[in-house]
Design an enzyme around this catalytic site. Structure first.
Site, PDB file in Angstrom:
ATOM      1  N   SER A 288     -32.531 -25.888 -14.671  1.00 11.81           N
ATOM      2  CA  SER A 288     -32.142 -24.480 -14.693  1.00 11.81           C
ATOM      3  C   SER A 288     -30.816 -24.312 -15.421  1.00 11.81           C
ATOM      4  O   SER A 288     -29.979 -25.226 -15.432  1.00 11.81           O
ATOM      5  CB  SER A 288     -31.986 -23.952 -13.269  1.00 11.81           C
ATOM      6  OG  SER A 288     -30.809 -24.474 -12.666  1.00 11.81           O
ATOM      7  N   ASP A 289     -30.613 -23.149 -16.027  1.00  9.68           N
ATOM      8  CA  ASP A 289     -29.264 -22.806 -16.455  1.00  9.68           C
ATOM      9  C   ASP A 289     -28.421 -22.694 -15.177  1.00  9.68           C
ATOM     10  O   ASP A 289     -28.942 -22.478 -14.080  1.00  9.68           O
ATOM     11  CB  ASP A 289     -29.238 -21.506 -17.251  1.00  9.68           C
ATOM     12  CG  ASP A 289     -28.041 -21.427 -18.188  1.00  9.68           C
ATOM     13  OD1 ASP A 289     -27.066 -22.170 -17.984  1.00  9.68           O
ATOM     14  OD2 ASP A 289     -28.078 -20.612 -19.135  1.00  9.68           O
ATOM     15  N   CYS A 290     -27.129 -22.850 -15.324  1.00 10.04           N
ATOM     16  CA  CYS A 290     -26.294 -23.091 -14.145  1.00 10.04           C
ATOM     17  C   CYS A 290     -26.269 -21.898 -13.189  1.00 10.04           C
ATOM     18  O   CYS A 290     -25.898 -20.784 -13.573  1.00 10.04           O
ATOM     19  CB  CYS A 290     -24.900 -23.500 -14.579  1.00 10.04           C
ATOM     20  SG  CYS A 290     -24.937 -25.105 -15.398  1.00 10.04           S
ATOM     21  N   SER A 292     -28.900 -20.515 -11.968  1.00  9.62           N
ATOM     22  CA  SER A 292     -30.020 -19.600 -12.192  1.00  9.62           C
ATOM     23  C   SER A 292     -30.865 -19.399 -10.942  1.00  9.62           C
ATOM     24  O   SER A 292     -31.375 -18.292 -10.707  1.00  9.62           O
ATOM     25  CB  SER A 292     -30.918 -20.114 -13.318  1.00  9.62           C
ATOM     26  OG  SER A 292     -30.323 -19.928 -14.569  1.00  9.62           O
TER      27      SER A 292
END
Length: 734
Positions: A288-290, A292
């Site tokens: 995941s993007d941080c 997310s």
């Protein structure tokens, strides 16, 4: 020669600062031969196939231990001799310290900072992109061996530069999906190496998908629902990611913050499990993007409980959470029967497999293939450059005194853009020009915001007393950056006024150099007869000043092309960033996006670029008819097209032979584009020389189109191939 045109610059340097004898300071991550308790365990045996080693290790882990491995800061498992690991490192255009996995200091005070990606993309040079990746991975491995870096790098960014205002457009390879995909595959191969079973470092293509808005007009990426058609998903937004997985064999894909058609990307099984994992065959992990996962619960309110958010994400195909959310809520999700332990096993299998492919479970670093790399391999004196820029060059003899004016004239950190680390050293524009002429430096504006004209008089006076004037203007990270989209394509503040005033005062030629990631409307300068040349430098990297000077004084011959359209300011009049359609919507007066779907006025078109020499093309040989073999009688729709899945695509290729002649007086490198961009190649041609090059165009990939249902089809009939001013018609027939 003074021509009033646009040009580009990209410089690649390996810069030497210092090195010392390297001593390994990294502790063995796992399977230490000196640890009798673990050295004989099956997952530590290198002779055992990796899938069996991973299965053995998974079988030894408790549920709590498995969950502790789901976050970017993975916990140690002392009883099995496994150290903790930080997954988050960045290497967008050089090893960066943006993520906590990499820290500069001691024997590793810096790393090579290459030009920002949008600048390097202008070279249209796939072998260069791969070479940069190899250097970056050398430095990354060296830093890992030295105990100050990781082996998992969440780069490159291969999103499409759909809107010219996007603050992160600088990180991307531009607006064309094929260009972005070729860049992705090339850079990833450079980072990871060419052994499909083993990894030098693990790259990650991000941010999947339809992510190209950060913070515009009150809408931010955490709340944005990108409403995207199946057609645009298939023929634009997903293309670079598909190429990254299928052609680059990338070890990771990162899902994005935004929703796509109402579903958060990190909780969408159609995107993660169905598309990335099953259709494309990702051999790696999905991250995941941080934060997310936390965002889809706390901000987007996609689920009613945190346990549901954890369960939906993992079951959708997410393997690793950049953040603490899964670590905090996954066990409770299991206890509430929202998730099975086997779902967690699937995620941990994917991350552990990548770690084993990296050699992290192979014991002592020194005995491994890249164990010799150390601080002496960082900031090395080796050099490789690709410079692409202006159509005017200055003379040492006639332009002995040069006024260097503008807020970016003495730029250093600005030149490396965002997601950079600590550079090995800098050469600013004024320093680079000083290597060729006596310089008079005047900032003209206090910074790129240029809020007042207090320094304008002294800047004009400097130009008046010089043989030539170089204005170094443009943007920086205070104007365009992550979470900072622009509202205008014009130069900030009073920059335009400064440029015009200095140009009027200058007694010699005036060159305008622009630093930026996104395009700028400089129509006023294009029309100003006092401005002899305009150079787009992008964010040119740590040695940008040297590259700029080499171009301006003719030591290097440019050959780059714009990887994005430069639109006039009026393009934005009725175009919200939130409108995701790539194609024009006539009923709403919404223009199309990128050169593929926009046919209105431009400042400079995609693919534009000049050289000190001139090239001509002629198509020497190309087939006029290509038969399409189909798999069954029901493969056509009204006889007008064939579904790609129904065509026999394996050897279906269009080979075009092109003669390129250098009709100028200088040797040069020419970038040949086959548009709509279906192929490109870069070739060096000496003055007066003629070279024949061949490009092979995969019919199913590049001559197909996507219909409104998102189905890729090959139109039957005539297709036009355009190379410069040359064109060729080929007929596809059943």
């Amino acid at each position: 020669m003074v021509l009033h045109k646009m040009a580009f610059l990209a410089a690649i340097f390996f810069f030497f600062v210092s090195s010392s004898i390297h001593v390994h300071s990294r502790e063995t991550f796992a399977c230490d031969a000196k640890d009798a308790a673990t050295a004989t365990l099956r997952f530590c045996q290198q002779s055992v196939p990796i899938p069996e080693r991973v299965k053995d290790l998974i079988g030894r882990l408790t549920l709590s231990e498995k969950v502790s491995l789901l976050g970017n800061t993975a916990a140690a498992i002392p009883r099995l001799g496994i150290k903790g690991y930080e997954w988050w490192s960045e290497a967008l255009h050089g090893v960066s310290n943006v993520g906590p996995g990499t820290k500069f200091g001691g024997s590793f005070p810096a790393a090579t900072s290459f030009p920002q990606v949008i600048t390097t993309a202008a070279s249209f040079n796939a072998s260069l992109w791969e070479s940069i990746g190899r250097v970056v991975s050398n430095e990354a491995r060296a830093m890992y061996n030295g105990g100050v870096g990781g082996l998992t790098y969440w780069s490159p960014n291969v999103n499409i530069l759909r809107d010219p205002r996007w603050g992160r457009g600088q990180e991307t390879p531009g607006e064309d999906p094929v260009l972005a995909g070729k860049y992705a595959a090339s850079y990833v191969r450079g980072l990871q190496g060419n052994d499909r079973s083993r990894l030098k470092v693990a790259a990650c293509c991000k941010h999947f998908t339809a992510y190209d808005l950060d913070n515009w007009n009150g809408v931010d990426r955490f709340h944005f629902n990108a409403k995207v058609s199946k057609q645009d998903i298939e023929d634009t937004f997903d293309v670079p990611f598909r190429m990254c997985v299928k052609e680059g064999n990338v070890a990771s894909i990162m899902c994005s913050y935004n929703q796509v058609n109402g579903v958060p990307t990190c909780a969408d099984p159609n995107l993660l499990k169905k598309t990335i994992r099953n259709q494309w065959g990702l051999n790696g992990y999905i991250v995941s993007d941080c934060d997310s996962v936390g965002v889809l619960y706390d901000t987007q309110h996609y689920t009613g409980t945190p346990e549901e958010a954890a369960a939906k994400s993992i079951k959708a195909g997410l393997d690793l959470d950049c953040g603490p959310f899964l670590g905090a809520h996954t066990i409770d999700a299991v206890n509430k029967n929202l998730l099975r332990e086997s779902d967690i096993d699937n995620a941990v299998v994917n991350t552990l497999t990548v770690q084993m492919r990296l050699g992290m479970f192979d014991g002592d670093i020194a005995t491994q293939p890249y164990g010799h790399l150390g601080s002496a391999h960082v900031c090395t004196p080796e050099s490789s450059s690709s410079r692409t820029s202006a159509h005017l060059y200055l003379s040492r003899h006639h332009h002995r005194k040069v006024a260097v004016i503008g807020p970016n004239a003495d730029a250093t950190v600005t030149m490396i853009g965002n997601y950079a680390g600590i550079a090995c050293g800098y050469t600013s524009p004024v320093q680079g020009i000083a290597g060729y002429a006596r310089t008079v430096h005047n900032k003209g504006c206090a910074d790129v915001h240029c809020m007042d004209d207090r320094l304008f008089d002294s800047a004009a006076e400097a130009a008046r007393g010089a043989d030539a004037t170089v204005l170094v203007m443009g943007l920086d990270q205070s104007i365009e950056a992550e979470f900072k989209d622009r509202n205008s394509l014009l130069l900030p503040g009073k920059q335009q006024e400064l440029i015009s005033r200095v140009a009027r005062a200058s007694k010699g030629p005036v060159v305008l150099v622009l630093m930026s990631g996104g395009p700028i409307d400089v129509t006023f300068a294009e029309k100003d007869p006092k401005i002899s040349a305009i150079v787009w430098a992008g964010y040119p990297g740590q040695e940008g000043g040297t590259a700029i000077a080499d171009i301006l004084f003719g030591a290097a011959n440019p050959g780059g092309k714009l990887p994005m359209t430069w639109y006039p300011q009026d393009y934005l009049t009725n175009l919200p960033m939130t409108e995701m359609s790539m194609r024009a919507i006539r009923s709403k007066r919404i223009p199309g996006r990128t050169y593929r779907f926009y046919d209105g006025p431009v400042v400079y078109p995609f693919g534009h670029g000049l050289s000190y020499t001139r090239f001509t093309h002629s198509i020497a040989d190309a087939p006029k008819v290509i038969p399409i073999a189909v798999r069954g009688r029901n493969s056509t729709v009204s006889g007008k097209s064939v579904r790609v899945t129904h065509a026999r695509c394996n050897r279906l290729s269009l080979g075009v032979h092109v003669d390129i002649k250098n009709v100028g007086t200088r040797d040069g490198t020419h970038t040949m584009l086959v548009k709509q961009l279906v192929a490109f190649t870069r070739v060096h041609v000496a003055a007066g020389e003629n070279k024949r090059v061949q490009v092979n165009i995969h019919v199913c990939k590049y001559l197909s189109v996507v219909d409104r249902a998102g189905i890729r089809r090959i139109p039957i009939g005539d297709h036009g191939i355009h190379i410069g001013d040359e064109s060729h018609t080929v007929s596809l027939r059943i």
